[in-house]
Motif scaffolding. Sequence first.
Motif: not given
Length: 179
Positions: A31-44
């Motif tokens: 999520d490029e709109e999220a703040p740095s450090g919170s941009r990635l989400r684990l999907t697999s």
Amino acid sequence: PQPLCLTAAEELTLNQHIHTFRQNGFDFIEDEEAPSGSRLRLTSVPVSKNTTFGVGDVQELIAMLDFGASSMPPPSLTPSASTPADDDTIRSSSSPAPTPVTSLDKDEVLRPPRVRAMLAMRACRSSIMIGRALDLSQMQRILCHLSELKSPWNCPHGRPTMRHIADLRKIRKNYKGTN
């Protein structure tokens, strides 16, 4: 998708080594709109029998990469349709120091410790055990395969894979000839 709480440096490490994570069975959305450090989400995540890997394994792999492990050579040297062409250049040190891994051959993949332990267990369970009788062709085939390994001397758990045998008659003969 499971959120990851990473530092900006850890997030950068993950992005720079995304193919290493994918080779281990992890995938993410960003999520490029999220703040740095919170941009990635684990999907697999990789799953093997009763073992499910997760965020802790992602963080362990990030720490290994931050500590100086070289995950793979540049993808241009190891083309693969299943891995994206990302560059491995980041070297930071924001995570606790795991066991160092300084370099890997081009065909090796950096693995989190739990993945390595699982693969080692499987390899040993399916191997030839002490006491099993082998004919000459089986022995020759095994030696040929062992000669192709980087470290043929032990199994992944550290047990020896071969025994050095000497002809004591020749040793005694040579010993008597020198005295």
